[in-house]
Design a protein around this motif. Structure first.
Motif, PDB file in Angstrom:
ATOM      1  N   LEU A   1       3.981   0.706   8.596  1.00  0.00           N
ATOM      2  CA  LEU A   1       3.230  -0.180   7.711  1.00  0.00           C
ATOM      3  C   LEU A   1       4.160  -1.190   7.034  1.00  0.00           C
ATOM      4  O   LEU A   1       3.863  -2.393   6.987  1.00  0.00           O
ATOM      5  CB  LEU A   1       2.479   0.629   6.650  1.00  0.00           C
ATOM      6  N   ILE A   2       5.265  -0.722   6.500  1.00  0.00           N
ATOM      7  CA  ILE A   2       6.175  -1.657   5.823  1.00  0.00           C
ATOM      8  C   ILE A   2       6.872  -2.561   6.837  1.00  0.00           C
ATOM      9  O   ILE A   2       7.148  -3.730   6.546  1.00  0.00           O
ATOM     10  CB  ILE A   2       7.184  -0.923   4.915  1.00  0.00           C
ATOM     11  N   LEU A   3       7.139  -2.037   8.028  1.00  0.00           N
ATOM     12  CA  LEU A   3       7.767  -2.861   9.065  1.00  0.00           C
ATOM     13  C   LEU A   3       6.810  -3.926   9.587  1.00  0.00           C
ATOM     14  O   LEU A   3       7.242  -5.015   9.991  1.00  0.00           O
ATOM     15  CB  LEU A   3       8.254  -1.986  10.219  1.00  0.00           C
ATOM     16  N   ALA A   4       5.514  -3.630   9.607  1.00  0.00           N
ATOM     17  CA  ALA A   4       4.537  -4.600  10.088  1.00  0.00           C
ATOM     18  C   ALA A   4       4.642  -5.904   9.311  1.00  0.00           C
ATOM     19  O   ALA A   4       4.716  -6.999   9.898  1.00  0.00           O
ATOM     20  CB  ALA A   4       3.130  -4.014   9.975  1.00  0.00           C
TER      21      ALA A   4
ATOM     22  N   THR B   1      -0.842   9.105   5.962  1.00  0.00           N
ATOM     23  CA  THR B   1       0.039   8.370   5.045  1.00  0.00           C
ATOM     24  C   THR B   1       1.507   8.638   5.316  1.00  0.00           C
ATOM     25  O   THR B   1       2.370   7.942   4.773  1.00  0.00           O
ATOM     26  CB  THR B   1      -0.280   8.725   3.579  1.00  0.00           C
ATOM     27  N   ASP B   2       1.785   9.637   6.162  1.00  0.00           N
ATOM     28  CA  ASP B   2       3.178   9.911   6.526  1.00  0.00           C
ATOM     29  C   ASP B   2       3.645   9.009   7.669  1.00  0.00           C
ATOM     30  O   ASP B   2       4.797   9.049   8.054  1.00  0.00           O
ATOM     31  CB  ASP B   2       3.346  11.384   6.916  1.00  0.00           C
ATOM     32  N   ALA B   3       2.758   8.191   8.204  1.00  0.00           N
ATOM     33  CA  ALA B   3       3.140   7.174   9.189  1.00  0.00           C
ATOM     34  C   ALA B   3       3.257   5.848   8.450  1.00  0.00           C
ATOM     35  O   ALA B   3       2.575   4.870   8.758  1.00  0.00           O
ATOM     36  CB  ALA B   3       2.127   7.103  10.311  1.00  0.00           C
TER      37      ALA B   3
ATOM     38  N   ASP C   1      -7.971   5.061   4.316  1.00  0.00           N
ATOM     39  CA  ASP C   1      -7.927   3.755   3.660  1.00  0.00           C
ATOM     40  C   ASP C   1      -7.664   2.657   4.692  1.00  0.00           C
ATOM     41  O   ASP C   1      -7.027   2.884   5.725  1.00  0.00           O
ATOM     42  CB  ASP C   1      -6.815   3.712   2.604  1.00  0.00           C
ATOM     43  N   VAL C   2      -8.126   1.457   4.388  1.00  0.00           N
ATOM     44  CA  VAL C   2      -7.867   0.293   5.230  1.00  0.00           C
ATOM     45  C   VAL C   2      -7.106  -0.747   4.410  1.00  0.00           C
ATOM     46  O   VAL C   2      -7.520  -1.087   3.287  1.00  0.00           O
ATOM     47  CB  VAL C   2      -9.173  -0.314   5.785  1.00  0.00           C
ATOM     48  N   VAL C   3      -6.000  -1.227   4.949  1.00  0.00           N
ATOM     49  CA  VAL C   3      -5.159  -2.208   4.256  1.00  0.00           C
ATOM     50  C   VAL C   3      -5.001  -3.449   5.130  1.00  0.00           C
ATOM     51  O   VAL C   3      -5.182  -3.399   6.348  1.00  0.00           O
ATOM     52  CB  VAL C   3      -3.779  -1.609   3.905  1.00  0.00           C
ATOM     53  N   HIS C   4      -4.620  -4.556   4.484  1.00  0.00           N
ATOM     54  CA  HIS C   4      -4.436  -5.834   5.182  1.00  0.00           C
ATOM     55  C   HIS C   4      -2.946  -6.140   5.323  1.00  0.00           C
ATOM     56  O   HIS C   4      -2.209  -6.143   4.329  1.00  0.00           O
ATOM     57  CB  HIS C   4      -5.113  -6.971   4.412  1.00  0.00           C
ATOM     58  N   ALA C   5      -2.514  -6.414   6.551  1.00  0.00           N
ATOM     59  CA  ALA C   5      -1.135  -6.831   6.797  1.00  0.00           C
ATOM     60  C   ALA C   5      -0.994  -8.328   6.545  1.00  0.00           C
ATOM     61  O   ALA C   5      -1.990  -9.056   6.385  1.00  0.00           O
ATOM     62  CB  ALA C   5      -0.729  -6.499   8.220  1.00  0.00           C
ATOM     63  N   ARG C   6       0.240  -8.798   6.545  1.00  0.00           N
ATOM     64  CA  ARG C   6       0.546 -10.194   6.237  1.00  0.00           C
ATOM     65  C   ARG C   6      -0.111 -11.168   7.219  1.00  0.00           C
ATOM     66  O   ARG C   6      -0.475 -12.282   6.858  1.00  0.00           O
ATOM     67  CB  ARG C   6       2.065 -10.399   6.232  1.00  0.00           C
TER      68      ARG C   6
ATOM     69  N   SER D   1       0.828  -1.213   0.000  1.00  0.00           N
ATOM     70  CA  SER D   1       0.000   0.000   0.000  1.00  0.00           C
ATOM     71  C   SER D   1       0.857   1.256   0.000  1.00  0.00           C
ATOM     72  O   SER D   1       0.461   2.292  -0.547  1.00  0.00           O
ATOM     73  CB  SER D   1      -0.929   0.000   1.217  1.00  0.00           C
ATOM     74  N   VAL D   2       2.050   1.179   0.613  1.00  0.00           N
ATOM     75  CA  VAL D   2       2.972   2.324   0.620  1.00  0.00           C
ATOM     76  C   VAL D   2       3.682   2.431  -0.719  1.00  0.00           C
ATOM     77  O   VAL D   2       3.783   3.511  -1.313  1.00  0.00           O
ATOM     78  CB  VAL D   2       4.003   2.195   1.764  1.00  0.00           C
ATOM     79  N   SER D   3       4.153   1.306  -1.226  1.00  0.00           N
ATOM     80  CA  SER D   3       4.977   1.323  -2.440  1.00  0.00           C
ATOM     81  C   SER D   3       4.192   1.696  -3.690  1.00  0.00           C
ATOM     82  O   SER D   3       4.767   2.200  -4.662  1.00  0.00           O
ATOM     83  CB  SER D   3       5.628  -0.048  -2.649  1.00  0.00           C
ATOM     84  N   LYS D   4       2.881   1.473  -3.700  1.00  0.00           N
ATOM     85  CA  LYS D   4       2.096   1.670  -4.926  1.00  0.00           C
ATOM     86  C   LYS D   4       2.003   3.135  -5.344  1.00  0.00           C
ATOM     87  O   LYS D   4       1.653   3.427  -6.491  1.00  0.00           O
ATOM     88  CB  LYS D   4       0.691   1.092  -4.749  1.00  0.00           C
ATOM     89  N   GLY D   5       2.336   4.061  -4.473  1.00  0.00           N
ATOM     90  CA  GLY D   5       2.282   5.475  -4.834  1.00  0.00           C
ATOM     91  C   GLY D   5       3.463   5.939  -5.651  1.00  0.00           C
ATOM     92  O   GLY D   5       3.479   7.068  -6.145  1.00  0.00           O
TER      93      GLY D   5
END
Length: 517
Positions: free
Chosen positions: A367-370, A361-363, A346-351, A248-252
């Motif tokens: 998200l990527i560390l999760a 979105t600046d936090a 937005d709501v995203v799903h973690a692994r 979700s972060v990388s897609k931007g």
């Protein structure tokens, strides 16, 4: 007469033009330089208190160094230096540096070893002065601690100038005399490891994309191919692992994400579970739709400082041949504000299946560390340590004095703290109260909220509490290194710019960890 000798032989703190027998100082540029140490006088003491190497040098020139120090000004203070010319044929330029009081050790108030820190600061000062004279080879007095002296020299001489046409002369520091060469080489590797992280963090974001970052680390680890396995996982693999928070972060961004996975097998016959190091790898952070202010945004090229320090620590561990198995994980991407980027709400799903409401979105680092932390558990690790330039709140809390450590393990904290006392690159324990967990688990739309109920209160603590929701191991530590990302003048042996902290502390921690049964 004394004033005349002072002008002939000395230069440094008062900027003498210095001529020796009608030969200008510039005549001594190039060639070989020497850095020697001197301690503060003891109470009621007489004479100059040299290090062993400096005393030997002084004897070899019939006491001329003592004489020149006596007539050149007041005693050298800690961290200050003074240059002398023409005292020795092999060393046309000699920098004498102040080491402070002799015999000091670990300071409980400062949480570091004063002796080691004094040596690092003093040696770096002397090396820089000789570098300014364009002297390419410099021998270093070990000053009683060969490793600290090497670290001071290597760290103090580093400057990121790859993109400048005019560069400082490249200095090769070498050990003076026949001291502990193994400790010296160890210090060189520690310093070079931190410098690798500094180079990655300082480089412009268009020069260190996720792909280039991964290729750089791969190249650095290539000499150790017999002990290292590298996986540069592409977007298709990230998708197959259902790392929805990372994606979700990388897609931007137009830059494709990379999940860098490093396996260092320093003890392949060991049945001990590996140490897993995880680093936040945002190679540029614009803030996404929650756009950052333009002032200072250029520094966000270093928002991959966690990945830089973790990967550099593994490169150093490999160079040192540490008898330990380490797995390094670095989710690499940019956080950009395109039409495909995350939107607030937005709501995203973690692994691990948990849903996350992205209210800011600046936090994005959490998200990527999760997803990376979830993946780390698949290796059945003995411990997980992650590093990230995660929150501005950490900078507010501790400034550049220390990296904040949030951990669920007293055992792990003790070893991280012990390592930081040795390196002088300090860490400080921060709270992981349920008070903060409640703030991130009470979300209107999802299981978790990425900034919590009170976004401005205890920001570093709520970020750590968020990460803890993706951790089930008994020994986990999160290092928030946002406050130590840059150096202005706080660390005297680092020039202004990106600091590469706490690479040496991670290396020292791994070295201590490798001795554990």
């Amino acid at each position: 007469m004394l004033l005349r000798f002072r002008n002939l032989f000395t230069s440094g703190v008062r900027g003498h033009s210095c001529r020796l027998f009608s030969v200008s100082r510039s005549s001594f540029s190039g060639g070989k330089g020497l850095v020697l140490g001197v301690y503060e006088k003891e109470k009621n003491g007489t004479g100059i208190l040299f290090t062993e190497a400096a005393a030997s040098f002084d004897r070899s020139i019939s006491g001329k160094l003592s004489e020149m120090l006596s007539i050149s000004g007041p005693p050298l203070k800690q961290g200050k230096s003074r240059i002398f010319y023409g005292l020795h044929q092999e060393f046309p330029s000699v920098a004498v540096v102040g080491l402070g009081k002799k015999g000091v050790g670990v300071c409980g108030k400062e949480n570091w070893d004063n002796c080691k820190e004094n040596i690092r600061a003093a040696v770096s000062a002397g090396c820089r002065q000789l570098q300014d004279l364009e002297i390419p080879q410099v021998e270093i007095d070990p000053c009683g601690d060969d490793q600290a002296a090497a670290e001071g020299a290597v760290l103090g001489l580093f400057e990121y100038n790859e993109l400048k046409s005019k560069k400082k002369v490249q200095v090769t520091p070498q050990l003076h005399g026949s001291a502990d060469t193994a400790a010296w080489e160890k210090g060189v590797l520690y310093g070079e490891g931190q410098n690798l992280a500094r180079r990655l963090m300082e480089a412009p974001a268009n020069h260190v994309t996720p792909t280039i970052f991964a290729e750089t680390i791969e190249k650095k680890l290539s000499p150790f191919a017999d002990r290292v396995i590298i996986h540069k996982r592409p977007q298709s693999w990230i998708e197959s692992e259902q790392m929805g928070a990372f994606l979700s972060v990388s897609k931007g961004s137009e830059e494709p994400p990379i999940f860098l996975e490093l396996h260092y097998n320093g003890n392949p016959d060991s049945r001990q579970a590996p140490l897993v190091l995880v680093g936040k790898g945002i190679t540029f952070d614009s803030g996404g739709i929650s756009l950052k202010p333009s002032s200072g945004m250029d520094a966000m090229r270093a928002d991959m400082g966690g990945a830089a320090t973790v990967c550099s620590a593994i490169v150093t561990a490999a160079a040192l041949k540490l008898p330990i198995n380490i797995i390094g994980l670095a989710p690499l991407c940019e956080n950009m504000p395109s039409g495909k980027a995350n939107k607030p709400g937005d709501v995203v799903h973690a692994r691990n299946g948990k849903t996350i409401q992205v209210d800011n979105t600046d936090a994005e680092g959490r998200l990527i560390l999760a997803d990376a932390l979830c993946y780390a558990h698949s290796f059945n690790p003995r411990a997980i340590v992650n590093a990230a330039t995660l929150t501005g709140a950490m900078d507010v809390a501790l400034g550049s004095a220390a990296a904040g450590v949030f951990t669920n393990s007293d055992w792990l904290w003790e070893r991280l703290h012990k390592a930081s006392v040795i390196t002088g690159d300090r860490v400080w324990r921060m709270p992981l109260f349920q008070h903060y967990t409640k703030q991130v688990t009470e979300s209107a739309l999802a299981d978790l909220n990425n900034i919590g109920k009170y976004s401005r209160s205890g920001g570093a603590c709520t970020a750590a509490a968020f990460l803890q929701e993706f951790v089930t191991v008994d020994h986990w530590a999160h290092l928030d290194i946002a406050g130590v990302m840059t150096n202005k003048d706080e660390v005297p042996y680092l020039r202004k710019g990106m600091s590469g902290r706490p690479t040496r502390t991670l290396v020292e921690f791994a070295a201590v960890f490798s001795t554990e049964p």
